[in-house]
Design an enzyme around this catalytic site. Structure first.
Site, mmCIF file in Angstrom:
data_model
loop_
_atom_site.group_PDB
_atom_site.id
_atom_site.type_symbol
_atom_site.label_atom_id
_atom_site.label_comp_id
_atom_site.label_asym_id
_atom_site.label_seq_id
_atom_site.Cartn_x
_atom_site.Cartn_y
_atom_site.Cartn_z
ATOM 1 N N LYS A 82 72.235 -47.350 24.214
ATOM 2 C CA LYS A 82 71.200 -47.855 25.108
ATOM 3 C C LYS A 82 71.731 -49.039 25.917
ATOM 4 O O LYS A 82 72.589 -49.773 25.417
ATOM 5 C CB LYS A 82 69.972 -48.274 24.291
ATOM 6 C CG LYS A 82 70.288 -49.295 23.191
ATOM 7 C CD LYS A 82 69.104 -49.466 22.277
ATOM 8 C CE LYS A 82 69.464 -50.380 21.125
ATOM 9 N NZ LYS A 82 70.552 -49.868 20.262
ATOM 10 N N ARG A 150 78.952 -59.106 27.838
ATOM 11 C CA ARG A 150 77.591 -59.063 28.382
ATOM 12 C C ARG A 150 77.289 -60.221 29.319
ATOM 13 O O ARG A 150 76.223 -60.278 29.926
ATOM 14 C CB ARG A 150 76.588 -58.999 27.231
ATOM 15 C CG ARG A 150 76.521 -57.625 26.597
ATOM 16 C CD ARG A 150 75.832 -57.620 25.266
ATOM 17 N NE ARG A 150 76.671 -58.228 24.242
ATOM 18 C CZ ARG A 150 76.420 -58.164 22.935
ATOM 19 N NH1 ARG A 150 75.347 -57.535 22.512
ATOM 20 N NH2 ARG A 150 77.230 -58.736 22.064
#
Length: 223
Positions: A82, A150
Site C-alpha cells: 500500500k 519517505r
C-alpha cells in the site's frame, strides 16, 4: 521486487514458496540464500521467468503503478504494498486491467483480515451496538530518520501515503465503501533531507448521518 520481510513471511506460510528475489548485487544474494531463492538482477528479468506464479511489489510508492502494470501484463498474481498507486485514476486503470486479464491484484492491507477486526465488523453489522453514528481512528509512527526514503518527495511516500491509509481503511472497513470526503487538512514539515515529514493530517468523511474522523502522522502525537 520484494523485501526481506516479505521473503521471510512467504517462506513461513503454508502453500507458498519464494523462488526468486530481485535486488541489488550482494544484498539480493544475502537475502535470498537462507530461503533457497535465486537472486535475480532486474525486474524485467524476474517477470520473464516461467516458474514465477506471483510477484510481491514492495517498492517505493512512486514505482508501484509501473511495475504492477508490468506484472499484470506478464500474467502474474500481484500482491502490492500500500498504497497501490498515488493517483486514483491510475489505480482504476490497474484494477480494470486485472479484471480484464484475470490475474489476482490485491493491496497489502492486512489488518482488516485479523480475526479481531472481523469480529468487531460483524458485531457492528449485526447491530450489537445499534447504528454507528461516529467513527474515530488515529494512526501515527515515531519520527523517521533523516535519510529515510519517505522524506524524498519524488518517491511519493510520507505521512499520507504510508500512514494515512491505515485509519482511512479502518473507516471503510467498519462503515462501508460509500464514504465521501467533505473536508481534509494536511500539515507538512520539510526536513533536512528535503522531503515531506508529514507531522499531522486529518480527513473527515460522512455517509448519511455517520461521521468518520481519521488522523495520521509521522510524528507523535498527532494534535
Amino acid at each position: 521486487m520484494s523485501s526481506p520481510a516479505w521473503v521471510s513471511t512467504t517462506a513461513e506460510s503454508s502453500g507458498a514458496r519464494p523462488v526468486d528475489f530481485t535486488g541489488c548485487g550482494r544484498a539480493a544474494a544475502d537475502t535470498s540464500r537462507p530461503y533457497g531463492c535465486r537472486p535475480v538482477s532486474g525486474y524485467a528479468e524476474l517477470l520473464a521467468l516461467a516458474e514465477v506464479d506471483a510477484v510481491c511489489i514492495v517498492l517505493p510508492a512512486a514505482l508501484h503503478a509501473e511495475w504492477v502494470a508490468a506484472a499484470l501484463r506478464a500474467g502474474e498474481r500481484v500482491p502490492a504494498e500500500k498504497p497501490l498507486t498515488t493517483e486514483a485514476g491510475r489505480t482504476r486503470e490497474l484494477v480494470e486491467s486485472a479484471e480484464r486479464r484475470g490475474p489476482v491484484l490485491t493491496e497489502n492491507v492486512t489488518f482488516v483480515h485479523h480475526p479481531r477486526h472481523e469480529s468487531v465488523r460483524r458485531l457492528v453489522a449485526d447491530g450489537a451496538i445499534g447504528e454507528p453514528r461516529s467513527f474515530r481512528a488515529v494512526f501515527t509512527i515515531a519520527a523517521l530518520p533523516a535519510g529515510d526514503i519517505r522524506h524524498r518527495p519524488e518517491l511519493r511516500g510520507g505521512a499520507l501515503s504510508d500512514v494515512g491509509v491505515h485509519p482511512l481503511r479502518a473507516a471503510l472497513h467498519f462503515l462501508g465503501d460509500r464514504l465521501r470526503v467533505v473536508g481534509a487538512a494536511l500539515e507538512t514539515v520539510v526536513g533536512p533531507a528535503g522531503g515531506d515529514r508529514g507531522r499531522g493530517a486529518a480527513v473527515h468523511t460522512r455517509r448519511r448521518r455517520r461521521t468518520a474522523r481519521v488522523r495520521h502522522g509521522t510524528r507523535l502525537p498527532v494534535p
